[in-house]
Design a protein around this motif. Sequence first.
Motif, PDB file in Angstrom:
ATOM      1  N   SER B  47      59.152  38.551  59.034  1.00 39.13           N
ATOM      2  CA  SER B  47      59.432  38.992  60.399  1.00 39.13           C
ATOM      3  C   SER B  47      59.373  40.517  60.465  1.00 39.13           C
ATOM      4  N   PHE B  48      59.192  41.023  61.656  1.00 39.96           N
ATOM      5  CA  PHE B  48      59.106  42.475  61.823  1.00 39.96           C
ATOM      6  C   PHE B  48      60.071  42.937  62.906  1.00 39.96           C
ATOM      7  N   ARG B  49      61.310  42.453  62.773  1.00 42.24           N
ATOM      8  CA  ARG B  49      62.335  42.852  63.740  1.00 42.24           C
ATOM      9  C   ARG B  49      62.881  44.235  63.426  1.00 42.24           C
ATOM     10  N   THR B  50      62.785  44.626  62.180  1.00 43.47           N
ATOM     11  CA  THR B  50      63.244  45.964  61.805  1.00 43.47           C
ATOM     12  C   THR B  50      62.118  46.699  61.101  1.00 43.47           C
ATOM     13  N   LYS B  51      62.312  48.020  61.041  1.00 46.70           N
ATOM     14  CA  LYS B  51      61.268  48.839  60.439  1.00 46.70           C
ATOM     15  C   LYS B  51      61.326  48.767  58.925  1.00 46.70           C
ATOM     16  N   GLU B  54      64.828  44.272  55.287  1.00 47.58           N
ATOM     17  CA  GLU B  54      66.185  43.778  55.507  1.00 47.58           C
ATOM     18  C   GLU B  54      66.792  43.371  54.167  1.00 47.58           C
ATOM     19  N   GLU B  57      65.394  40.363  52.524  1.00 43.20           N
ATOM     20  CA  GLU B  57      64.016  40.596  52.093  1.00 43.20           C
ATOM     21  C   GLU B  57      63.992  41.356  50.768  1.00 43.20           C
TER      22      GLU B  57
END
Lengths: 91, 92
Positions: B47-51, B54, B57
């Motif tokens: 996912s790419f919810r944060t830069k 996470e 991850e």
Amino acid sequence: MAALAAGQAGLGQPQASPADMMVAELKGVSDIMARMQLSCYSKCIANVKEEKLSVGEMSCVDRCVNKFMDVHQKVGVELQNSMAQQPPAAE
Amino acid sequence: MSIPGMDQLSQRDQMQVVQALNEMQMQDMMNMYNTLVERCFNECVTSFRTKGLEGHEEQCVTRCVQKFMSFSQRVSLRFQEKQQQMQLQKPA
């Protein structure tokens, strides 16, 4: 592996030096290793939820390496057979 | 270094082989690194919810590398065993 390389060196080209032969063989081995790792990883390791290899994964890897090398050998034999049957058309 | 048949080569040939071997090891290392990045990225980053990475991850990447290292060790070990076994079987 060596036999195949030796056979090819004999086909009219100037004889490869022993060092070249050995380097070619080492390259072959390292290439096989890389390919085997790609194949066996994708066949045996489903996910990385667990850091350690599970028992099932371990035995899968063991068998995978074994079979990969068996196929490697078998393909070598088959190739040599078919090349002996119909030598490449001389130009 | 113990490469079979190495001692039969001349000094010059041996140096040539060792040099090629070093280059190959470097190449293999870079290849392995890049393949591993690709593998762990695909496996762990979904996912790419944060830069930035996470927490989970990051943990996944750690596991991924650890797992690959044990995998890789096991493969080399079994590979060596198999090669020795095949050498023995080969009729001289």
